[in-house]
Design an enzyme around this catalytic site. Structure first.
Site, PDB file in Angstrom:
ATOM      1  N   GLU A 137      42.727  51.575 140.118  1.00 29.28           N
ATOM      2  CA  GLU A 137      42.158  52.802 140.667  1.00 29.28           C
ATOM      3  C   GLU A 137      41.747  53.756 139.545  1.00 29.28           C
ATOM      4  OE1 GLU A 137      44.764  54.610 143.556  1.00 29.28           O
ATOM      5  OE2 GLU A 137      44.997  52.730 144.662  1.00 29.28           O
ATOM      6  N   GLU A 204      36.491  53.987 148.658  1.00 27.53           N
ATOM      7  CA  GLU A 204      37.356  54.232 149.825  1.00 27.53           C
ATOM      8  C   GLU A 204      37.224  55.665 150.321  1.00 27.53           C
ATOM      9  OE1 GLU A 204      41.444  53.026 149.357  1.00 27.53           O
ATOM     10  OE2 GLU A 204      42.047  53.939 151.260  1.00 27.53           O
TER      11      GLU A 204
HETATM   12  O1  KIV Z   1      45.778  48.386 148.487  1.00 22.91           O
HETATM   13  C1  KIV Z   1      44.834  48.089 149.229  1.00 22.91           C
HETATM   14  O2  KIV Z   1      44.982  47.438 150.262  1.00 22.91           O
HETATM   15  C2  KIV Z   1      43.518  48.539 148.836  1.00 22.91           C
HETATM   16  C3  KIV Z   1      42.438  48.444 149.859  1.00 22.91           C
HETATM   17  C4  KIV Z   1      42.622  49.508 150.855  1.00 22.91           C
HETATM   18  C5  KIV Z   1      41.103  48.450 149.258  1.00 22.91           C
HETATM   19  O3  KIV Z   1      43.337  49.024 147.761  1.00 22.91           O
END
Ligand code: KIV
Length: 289
Positions: A137, A204
């Protein structure tokens, strides 16, 4: 000791379950050419071997998301998720799949300090699981790390917009980019991650116009979750789309009501046990006549 079955496309190991050539990071990246994606990229999360087996034939990518913190372990956020959790579930998903590219999330605290820390964590995840990519991220701040990893043989999926590991900075899980300044920052984040070499980018929880801008302005395929139909592909948390939880975010479409069906099955079982209607002769070992 290896915890995963060697990829049958590159070894003479016993084919499990059948020989196949896995989707690769360059193949996913190549789905988008000259700004267009003819065939949208299909991604779902998976956390277990059996679920991976069921999803694999239908997906281009399986993501072992750190959402397993909430979905599997009942944690209140992804913050406490550990490398051990990600490696154990990542290895299980690789064992249960042969077609989809498996990507594993880098847990909070395993990559942010420096590109070197990220390389150590990502290489451990790849060695212990057999996955072909990691996801991390962050936007502009993480671009040097993404560049460092990709130059050293580690395919990276970026993740911008609503980044759940930053929940304590963001103050919640609401959609991002309602204000112009924040929208501009999310676009800059996506461009930085793209320039750094991410082979695709998860976007997201953003307004549709931001998703459109990003999708038009980056070379890598954009995989949306709560980011509208304008993206180059979509991802959902598997338990959300199967209807395993009472409450789901607005952007989730429930394709089933598994929670309801599991509850009904458990209820029938309990009634039959209490009424001594299970097991019957069909489920009982008896000497052969
Ligand atoms: O952790 C997860 O499941 C994710 C998705 C929501 C993309 O990062």
């Amino acid at each position: 000791m290896s915890t995963f079955t060697i990829d049958t496309s590159t070894s003479r190991a016993t084919p499990v379950p059948v020989p196949g050539k896995r989707m690769t990071a360059p193949a996913i990246r190549a789905r988008k050419a000259e700004g267009r994606t003819a065939e949208p990229v299909v991604m779902l999360t998976a956390y277990t071997m059996r679920m991976a087996q069921l999803l694999d034939p239908h997906c281009d990518m399986l993501l072992v998301g750190d959402s397993l913190g909430q979905v599997i372990y009942g944690l209140s956020s992804t913050i406490p998720v550990t490398m051990e959790m990600m490696c154990a579930h990542g290895a299980a998903v690789v064992r249960g799949s042969w077609h989809a590219l498996v990507a594993v999330d880098m847990p909070f605290g395993s990559y942010e300090a420096s590109p070197e820390q990220a390389f150590g964590s990502a290489s451990r995840i790849m060695k212990e699981t057999g996955c072909a990519a990691v996801k991390l991220e962050g936007g502009e701040a993480m671009a040097p790390t993404i560049d460092f990893l990709t130059r050293r043989g580690i395919p990276v999926i970026g993740h911008v917009g609503l980044t759940p590991q930053a929940v304590n900075i963001l103050g919640g899980y609401g959609a991002r980019g309602r204000e112009k300044r924040e929208a501009g920052k999310i676009l800059a984040d996506a461009k930085a991650v793209d320039d750094a070499g991410a082979f695709c980018i998860v976007v997201e929880g953003v307004m549709e116009d931001i998703a459109t801008e990003i999708t038009r302005n980056v070379g890598a395929p954009v995989i949306g979750i709560g980011a509208s139909a304008q993206c180059d592909g979509q991802v959902l948390v598997i338990d959300d789309m199967l209807g395993m939880f009472e409450r789901t975010p607005r952007f989730v479409k429930r394709y089933d009501d598994l929670a309801g069906r599991i509850g009904e099955a458990a209820k029938s079982y309990a009634e039959e046990v209490r009424a001594r209607r299970f097991p019957t002769g069909d489920q009982t070992y008896r000497p052969k006549k």
